[in-house]
Design an enzyme around this catalytic site. Sequence first.
Site, short mmCIF file in Angstrom:
data_model
loop_
_atom_site.label_atom_id
_atom_site.label_comp_id
_atom_site.label_asym_id
_atom_site.label_seq_id
_atom_site.Cartn_x
_atom_site.Cartn_y
_atom_site.Cartn_z
N HIS A 64 -1.25 0.35 -9.98
CA HIS A 64 -1.96 -0.50 -9.02
C HIS A 64 -2.66 -1.66 -9.74
O HIS A 64 -3.84 -1.95 -9.50
CB HIS A 64 -2.98 0.32 -8.22
CG HIS A 64 -3.31 -0.29 -6.88
ND1 HIS A 64 -3.62 0.44 -5.77
CD2 HIS A 64 -3.36 -1.60 -6.48
CE1 HIS A 64 -3.87 -0.36 -4.75
NE2 HIS A 64 -3.72 -1.61 -5.16
N ARG A 101 0.86 -1.18 0.00
CA ARG A 101 0.00 0.00 0.00
C ARG A 101 0.90 1.24 0.00
O ARG A 101 1.94 1.27 0.64
CB ARG A 101 -0.92 0.02 1.23
CG ARG A 101 -2.11 -0.92 1.15
CD ARG A 101 -3.11 -0.47 0.10
NE ARG A 101 -4.31 -1.31 0.05
CZ ARG A 101 -4.47 -2.35 -0.73
NH1 ARG A 101 -3.47 -2.75 -1.51
NH2 ARG A 101 -5.61 -3.02 -0.73
N SER A 105 -0.89 -4.81 -10.07
CA SER A 105 -0.10 -6.02 -9.84
C SER A 105 -0.98 -7.24 -9.53
O SER A 105 -0.58 -8.38 -9.76
CB SER A 105 0.91 -5.81 -8.72
OG SER A 105 0.27 -5.56 -7.48
N GLU A 164 -3.80 7.96 -5.14
CA GLU A 164 -3.98 7.36 -6.46
C GLU A 164 -5.24 7.92 -7.13
O GLU A 164 -6.24 8.13 -6.46
CB GLU A 164 -4.08 5.83 -6.32
CG GLU A 164 -2.80 5.21 -5.77
CD GLU A 164 -2.90 3.69 -5.59
OE1 GLU A 164 -3.95 3.11 -5.90
OE2 GLU A 164 -1.90 3.09 -5.13
#
Length: 320
Positions: free
Chosen positions: A279, A231, A281, A260
């Site tokens: 973001h 995070r 992954s 984000e």
Amino acid sequence: MQKRKIVITRELEQDHIEQIKKVIPDWELIASKDKDVWQEHALDAEIIAGWKKGLEEYCHDPQAKLKWLQTWSAGVDSLPLESLQSKNITLTSANGVHAYPISETIFALMLGLTRKIHTYVRNQQAKTWHHAHMGLEMHEKTVGIIGVGAIGKETAKLAKAFGMTVLGVRNSGKPIEYVDEMYTLDQLGLLLPKCDYVVVTLPHTKETHRLFGAEQFMQMKSTAFFINIGRGEIVVEDDLVRALQEGTIAGAGLDVFEKEPLSAESPLWELENVIITPHTSGSTENYNKRLIENILIPNLREYISGRNPSINLVDFSKGY
């Protein structure tokens, strides 16, 4: 007599719907990402799978029948945990669904930085033939995995294929397969100076908030690469930018950020020793299949038999 009800705030393939119905044939099942569809059933739902903005008002409602919430994400830090706990609502997460795709992303970032793939992509776009001072290898180096859960363990397993020494951090400090040395979070300062790669897979909690700052980057080797797929709030982003600009560390692969989407004004975009992914992954073609078959359905079987769902049961006191 009104049927018991489960609401799933996702669009599911018919095969997955049928698998769930086999477990609870007498229940009413609503599966839709459309708020106009699920919101009229949320108050009556005994089980909700998939947290969505707007659900909190139903959790607070005294008439709500909700007893168990299954998230569609591994992280639960964005949920109203205190409210859920006060109402004795069982909470389970999607932890473990991401082990394959995220470990693949971790290694893509590690290899990309080591073998300068990101640099060569830029060179290709500019039609520039340049060696870019290539020289590093990843084999037989040391990786520190900060947070050895399902993702961390799979990452450690892959690291062994590269002959790497694997150091790990977990709250219990207990040894685990593929990890050569295990540390606790308060021993982070002992681990960091030994690592050629530092991989953060931790959840965001009170204990991990801004865990990595200037002090931790100074403890790392100047040749080390920092990978964060946990995070963004775990890292003091300004300190990371400074460490990258000043050469305190060699580079970073980042999938998560303090805010984000990452602002277009962020210096991270322009740094040549950084690889950025948005973001993603954990994105995978098999996400719903793994969540439904490996987590939701086994938990559902436990629930209807009168037991508490046990897979990925969230400990409210820990925040994960």
